[in-house]
Design a protein around this motif. Structure first.
Motif, PDB file in Angstrom:
ATOM      1  N   UNK A   1     -29.308 -16.091 -16.158  1.00 59.46           N
ATOM      2  CA  UNK A   1     -30.446 -16.222 -15.231  1.00 59.46           C
ATOM      3  C   UNK A   1     -30.284 -15.362 -13.969  1.00 59.46           C
ATOM      4  N   UNK A   2     -29.137 -15.423 -13.261  1.00 56.94           N
ATOM      5  CA  UNK A   2     -28.986 -14.519 -12.102  1.00 56.94           C
ATOM      6  C   UNK A   2     -28.919 -13.051 -12.501  1.00 56.94           C
ATOM      7  N   UNK A   3     -28.317 -12.783 -13.655  1.00 59.72           N
ATOM      8  CA  UNK A   3     -28.239 -11.395 -14.134  1.00 59.72           C
ATOM      9  C   UNK A   3     -29.640 -10.820 -14.351  1.00 59.72           C
ATOM     10  N   UNK A   4     -30.544 -11.698 -14.800  1.00 57.93           N
ATOM     11  CA  UNK A   4     -31.928 -11.274 -15.039  1.00 57.93           C
ATOM     12  C   UNK A   4     -32.623 -10.808 -13.771  1.00 57.93           C
ATOM     13  N   UNK A   5     -32.141 -11.276 -12.604  1.00 55.71           N
ATOM     14  CA  UNK A   5     -32.773 -10.898 -11.330  1.00 55.71           C
ATOM     15  C   UNK A   5     -32.179  -9.597 -10.772  1.00 55.71           C
ATOM     16  N   UNK A   6     -31.004  -9.217 -11.274  1.00 50.42           N
ATOM     17  CA  UNK A   6     -30.292  -8.046 -10.728  1.00 50.42           C
ATOM     18  C   UNK A   6     -31.149  -6.766 -10.700  1.00 50.42           C
TER      19      UNK A   6
ATOM     20  N   UNK B   1     -36.009 -17.499 -15.380  1.00 52.31           N
ATOM     21  CA  UNK B   1     -34.569 -17.807 -15.412  1.00 52.31           C
ATOM     22  C   UNK B   1     -34.316 -19.291 -15.172  1.00 52.31           C
ATOM     23  N   UNK B   2     -35.071 -19.852 -14.208  1.00 49.74           N
ATOM     24  CA  UNK B   2     -34.921 -21.288 -13.931  1.00 49.74           C
ATOM     25  C   UNK B   2     -35.358 -22.118 -15.140  1.00 49.74           C
ATOM     26  N   UNK B   3     -36.426 -21.678 -15.811  1.00 48.30           N
ATOM     27  CA  UNK B   3     -36.880 -22.389 -17.017  1.00 48.30           C
ATOM     28  C   UNK B   3     -35.831 -22.317 -18.124  1.00 48.30           C
TER      29      UNK B   3
END
Lengths: 327, 56
Positions: free
Chosen positions: A239-244, A263-265
């Motif tokens: 999930x955090x990697x998806x925001x990078x 990501x939260x879902x």
């Protein structure tokens, strides 16, 4: 027959290869190329191409994309040739063209090898030889490292083997720029980290199948509880990697919002899988995570595509400025 | 899947198998035509106007 010799299994086609009538339909042959995997490869490679910092003639780009897809399809055919014995024993794969006898193992091998070579050679001639070499490595990784070596040997099979499915954006960037950068590497990492929770969510409900076929999938090696923990850990990393990409300037505001919410879902659904361990509730949670994981990856890549290809993106500089402000 | 032998000792295809073979042949023809068209398009895209710049 080569297939018999290599796999030590009797040929799955009822009539054998030597005196058989080619009876498969066009659809059977297309099934050898795993069209659903191919569509994922085309989509992620397209995004890799669009976000790459360079210019390519649209015809060359389209043909290169097609060649990457052909390479992926060819490795799918090689995988089906090699796995024909275990495919026949699993409900999920028993209807594939080789186990049903519509296509022989030898045909799949011939198609897989010839299309692998053709896709690599033509990509080299049309785009560049670095991209072609990368495509060759991807095919080798899927057909040999994953299918022939990892799949029947270790429960980490789809973790390491997942790299093969994650390479296409990097190959696509190599087509455009002749090299690879952090931009496509982060896309690779996202798909790489996405594969275990995606696949294990399916494997949890199909663990009996893998057990029967003798494939060491995580749920039937480490157990369902350990698999659920690992699904949660990978999702917490994913999930955090998806925001990078937002912080790298690869994605804009829209991407930041989409990646955070989806990501939260993903985390919420992985928590459900972790908590619900028995009965119909467990199966429902596993299916929900499996289904949403496909949507999650699609949303991330589709947003990047929309931001770059259709000019819908803004705020590309916000993420990098935030990072430089913190550092 | 093996079929009855005909008078010459060859394999006699069933009507369904003949239909499948025809469909496969058409698919191969389409694939070959597409391949030729793609190579032509790539050649034009790669050479572009340079094809006109030949030394006289």
């Amino acid at each position: 027959m080569i297939s018999d010799h290599m796999s030590g299994q009797p040929d799955a086609s009822p009539s054998g290869d030597d005196a058989r009538v080619y009876s498969g339909s066009v659809r059977d042959y297309l099934e050898l190329f795993k069209p659903r995997v191919m569509s994922l490869v085309i989509f992620t490679a397209l995004v890799g191409m669009v976000v790459a910092k360079g210019h390519l003639h649209p015809v060359i780009a389209a043909v290169s994309l097609g060649l990457i897809a052909v390479g992926a399809g060819a490795s799918g055919a090689l995988n089906m040739w090699w796995d024909q014995d275990i495919d026949a024993r699993m409900s999920r794969t028993a209807k594939r063209p080789i186990p049903t006898g519509q296509v022989t193992g030898s045909e799949a091998l011939s198609l897989g090898l010839s299309l692998s070579v053709a896709s690599v050679v033509f990509l080299g001639l049309i785009a560049n030889w670095f991209a072609a070499g990368f495509l060759a490595f991807t095919i080798f990784f899927y057909a040999v490292v994953y299918s022939m070596w990892l799949k029947r040997w270790t429960a980490q099979n789809i973790v390491i083997g997942g790299a093969a499915g994650a390479f296409p954006p990097m190959v696509a960037e190599a087509v455009v720029t002749g090299s690879v950068s952090w931009d496509s590497f982060i896309l690779f990492l996202i798909i790489f980290m996405w594969t275990p929770p995606h696949f294990w969510a399916l494997a949890l409900s199909k663990s009996g199948d893998y057990e029967k076929a003798g494939v060491p999938m995580m749920p039937n090696v480490a157990g369902p509880d350990s698999t659920r923990t690992q699904i949660l850990v990978y999702t917490l990393l994913l999930a955090p990697l998806g925001v990078v990409p937002f912080f790298m300037g690869l994605g804009g505001w829209t991407y930041a919002v989409v990646s955070v919410i989806s990501g939260l879902l993903m985390i919420a659904l992985a928590v459900q899988v972790y908590r619900r361990r028995e009965g119909a509730a467990a199966t429902k949670a596993e299916q929900a995570l499996f289904g949403f994981s496909i949507l999650y990856l699609f949303l991330l890549f589709a947003t990047l595509l929309a931001e770059h290809a259709f000019g819908l993106g803004s705020g590309f500089d916000v993420g990098p400025r935030l990072v430089s402000g913190i550092i | 899947m093996l079929d009855d032998k005909n008078a010459d000792g060859g394999v006699e295809l069933t009507p369904e198998q003949k239909k499948m073979r025809r469909t496969r042949n058409i698919a191969i023809a389409v694939a070959l035509a597409a391949f030729v068209a793609i190579i032509y398009a790539v050649t034009v895209a790669k050479l572009g106007v340079n094809v006109l710049k030949r030394p006289i």
